[in-house]
Design an enzyme around this catalytic site. Structure first.
Site, mmCIF file in Angstrom:
data_model
loop_
_atom_site.group_PDB
_atom_site.id
_atom_site.type_symbol
_atom_site.label_atom_id
_atom_site.label_comp_id
_atom_site.label_asym_id
_atom_site.label_seq_id
_atom_site.Cartn_x
_atom_site.Cartn_y
_atom_site.Cartn_z
ATOM 1 N N ARG A 72 -6.222 -34.521 23.311
ATOM 2 C CA ARG A 72 -5.566 -33.249 23.521
ATOM 3 C C ARG A 72 -4.314 -33.201 22.759
ATOM 4 O O ARG A 72 -3.696 -31.922 22.652
ATOM 5 C CB ARG A 72 -5.119 -33.273 24.857
ATOM 6 C CG ARG A 72 -4.654 -31.834 25.634
ATOM 7 C CD ARG A 72 -4.850 -31.879 27.091
ATOM 8 N NE ARG A 72 -5.069 -33.087 27.786
ATOM 9 C CZ ARG A 72 -3.949 -33.714 28.116
ATOM 10 N NH1 ARG A 72 -2.947 -33.307 28.007
ATOM 11 N NH2 ARG A 72 -4.124 -34.846 29.137
ATOM 12 N N TYR A 126 -9.077 -5.696 22.979
ATOM 13 C CA TYR A 126 -10.113 -6.151 23.504
ATOM 14 C C TYR A 126 -9.877 -6.264 25.036
ATOM 15 O O TYR A 126 -9.013 -6.278 25.784
ATOM 16 C CB TYR A 126 -10.157 -7.659 22.938
ATOM 17 C CG TYR A 126 -11.282 -8.311 23.794
ATOM 18 C CD1 TYR A 126 -12.691 -8.142 23.731
ATOM 19 C CD2 TYR A 126 -10.839 -9.641 24.660
ATOM 20 C CE1 TYR A 126 -13.514 -8.909 24.424
ATOM 21 C CE2 TYR A 126 -11.754 -10.285 25.027
ATOM 22 C CZ TYR A 126 -13.304 -9.792 24.957
ATOM 23 O OH TYR A 126 -14.087 -10.747 25.960
ATOM 24 N N ASP A 191 -3.959 -9.014 16.256
ATOM 25 C CA ASP A 191 -5.189 -9.714 16.439
ATOM 26 C C ASP A 191 -6.162 -9.374 15.183
ATOM 27 O O ASP A 191 -6.447 -8.035 15.161
ATOM 28 C CB ASP A 191 -5.851 -9.202 17.860
ATOM 29 C CG ASP A 191 -7.284 -9.796 18.180
ATOM 30 O OD1 ASP A 191 -8.070 -9.954 17.325
ATOM 31 O OD2 ASP A 191 -7.519 -10.065 19.301
ATOM 32 N N LYS A 216 -16.066 -15.225 16.784
ATOM 33 C CA LYS A 216 -16.677 -13.823 16.061
ATOM 34 C C LYS A 216 -17.112 -14.190 14.685
ATOM 35 O O LYS A 216 -17.731 -14.919 14.353
ATOM 36 C CB LYS A 216 -15.786 -12.664 16.308
ATOM 37 C CG LYS A 216 -15.341 -12.459 17.710
ATOM 38 C CD LYS A 216 -16.272 -12.334 18.669
ATOM 39 C CE LYS A 216 -15.682 -12.256 19.972
ATOM 40 N NZ LYS A 216 -14.727 -11.351 20.387
#
Ligand code: PLP
Length: 400
Positions: A72, A126, A191, A216
């Protein structure tokens, strides 16, 4: 510094970075493909050293020196992808997350934890980004404005300005340089999912934070869910600390696939963009299509509004995949008002230009004429249903 390092620091073109960044050490190790490190923990007989590394991380969030401690805190395979993406976006660093939404959440948590919980944002975004801000799920408060209204919307507790360009799903473009100027000292997050660094590098235009849904184009094959923020080292440190504390880490296998995806990013984006531009041209000339949205900077996304029932187009495609998401090697089409932007209040959605007859297509690498004949036959169905309206009765899709 040895001769190898000299070569590594020379400026290189994007196409070269895409296949070499994050891999510079491999040849000297006698490796070609990057290794996948699946360890969640890393044995060490030196707990004093580990304590010092954890202290250093808690202070600055800098990537710990020496051997890794725990998954992590950081993973070597994921770090290769982060290095490569930072190189492509022209930033000092990048921090990867389990999804695009996990990446945006981490940015909001960084600013919120500093008492800067007000966000200024430009629609459309989005759908889920819009929802996260509108619902205030992470304790933020949003002011929606247009690009020209950003400066006036800023408050003393504004921690972030958020824009998408080209925006999902209308492909509306924002003058990034002008907005960055209006932000003053408030960080601008762009973005860049739709443009990718191949078409646009927002950091060069004044954005402090560049976000991707790496699900994407960066992944590019529809098989990895991921997010990443490219930024300066100081902000990256805070993002790593939030990632460590909240756990939205990227899996190392996903990191490997993303690094592989980056190597073909420039060729994929350029080839799909050429096809998308041609499809946009044919759609513009088609009487069944009311309006086509295609950005000035180009790209592989096309949006268009039909005169007839858009649901018929979705039901009618055979080669094109009727699915949400984008940026894959194959062409996808979806109806934003039903899927990607369904979670946004209908009034807000329409106000942002996301009409009920709008379709969003992510153009892949198929032959342009094959794509056009599929669109043409799907549009014929929609023509038959013309006048029924976007929400009118529709026949069930034939079995296929
Ligand atoms: C898909 C998408 C997101 C969200 O990313 P996930 O990886 O699905 O969490 C954010 N921004 C844009 C522009 C997107 O298209």
């Amino acid at each position: 510094m040895d001769a190898h390092d000299d070569v590594r620091t020379a400026p290189r073109a994007l196409a070269t970075e895409a296949v070499h960044a994050g891999r510079d050490d491999l040849a000297r190790q006698g490796l070609h493909a990057p290794p996948i490190d699946l360890s969640t923990t890393y044995p060490s007989y030196d707990s004093r050293g580990e304590a010092a590394r954890i202290d250093a991380f808690a202070a600055t969030g800098a990537e710990p020196d020496g051997p890794p401690v725990y998954g992590r805190l950081g993973n070597p395979t994921v770090a290769r992808f982060e290095t490569a993406l930072a190189r492509l976006e022209g930033t000092e660093a990048a921090v990867a997350f389990a999804s695009g939404m996990a990446a945006l959440s981490a940015v909001l948590l960084v600013r919120g934890s500093m008492g800067l919980r007000h966000v200024v944002a430009v629609r459309p975004l989005y759908g889920c980004s819009d929802h996260l801000l509108t619902a205030g799920l992470l304790g933020s408060e949003v002011t929606w404005t247009d690009p020209a209204g950003v400066a006036d919307a800023l408050r003393p507790d504004t921690g972030l300005v958020l824009v998408e360009s080209p925006a999902n799903p209308t492909l509306a473009e924002v003058d990034l340089r002008a907005v960055a100027h209006a932000c003053g000292s408030v960080p601008l997050l762009v973005d860049n999912t739709f443009a990718t660094p191949v078409l646009q590098r927002p950091a060069e235009q004044g954005a402090r934070l560049v976000l991707h849904s790496a699900t994407k184009y960066l992944g590019g094959h529809g098989d990895v869910l991921a997010g990443v923020v490219a930024c300066d080292e100081e902000f990256a440190g805070r993002l790593r600390q939030v990632r460590f504390a909240t756990g939205g880490v990227l899996h190392p296998l996903a990191g490997y696939l993303l690094l592989r995806g980056l190597s073909t990013l420039p060729v994929r984006v350029r080839a799909a963009s050429a096809t998308a531009a041609e499809l946009a041209r044919r759609l513009t000339a088609d009487p069944r299509v009311a309006r086509v949205h295609y950005p000035r900077i180009g790209g592989a996304m096309v949006a268009f509004e039909v005169h007839g029932d858009p649901h018929e187009v979705i039901a009618g495609v055979r080669l094109i995949t009727p699915a949400v998401s984008l940026g894959s090697v194959d062409t996808l089409i979806q109806h934003p008002a039903s899927i990607s932007h369904r979670i946004v209040d209908a009034e807000d959605r329409r106000g942002a230009g996301v009409g009920d007859r709008l379709l969003r297509m992510s153009v892949g690498l198929e032959d342009v004429d094959d794509l056009w004949s599929d669109l043409d036959q799907a549009l014929k169905r929609c023509e038959t249903g013309a006048g029924n309206g976007a929400t009118g009765h529709r026949a069930p899709a034939p079995a296929h």
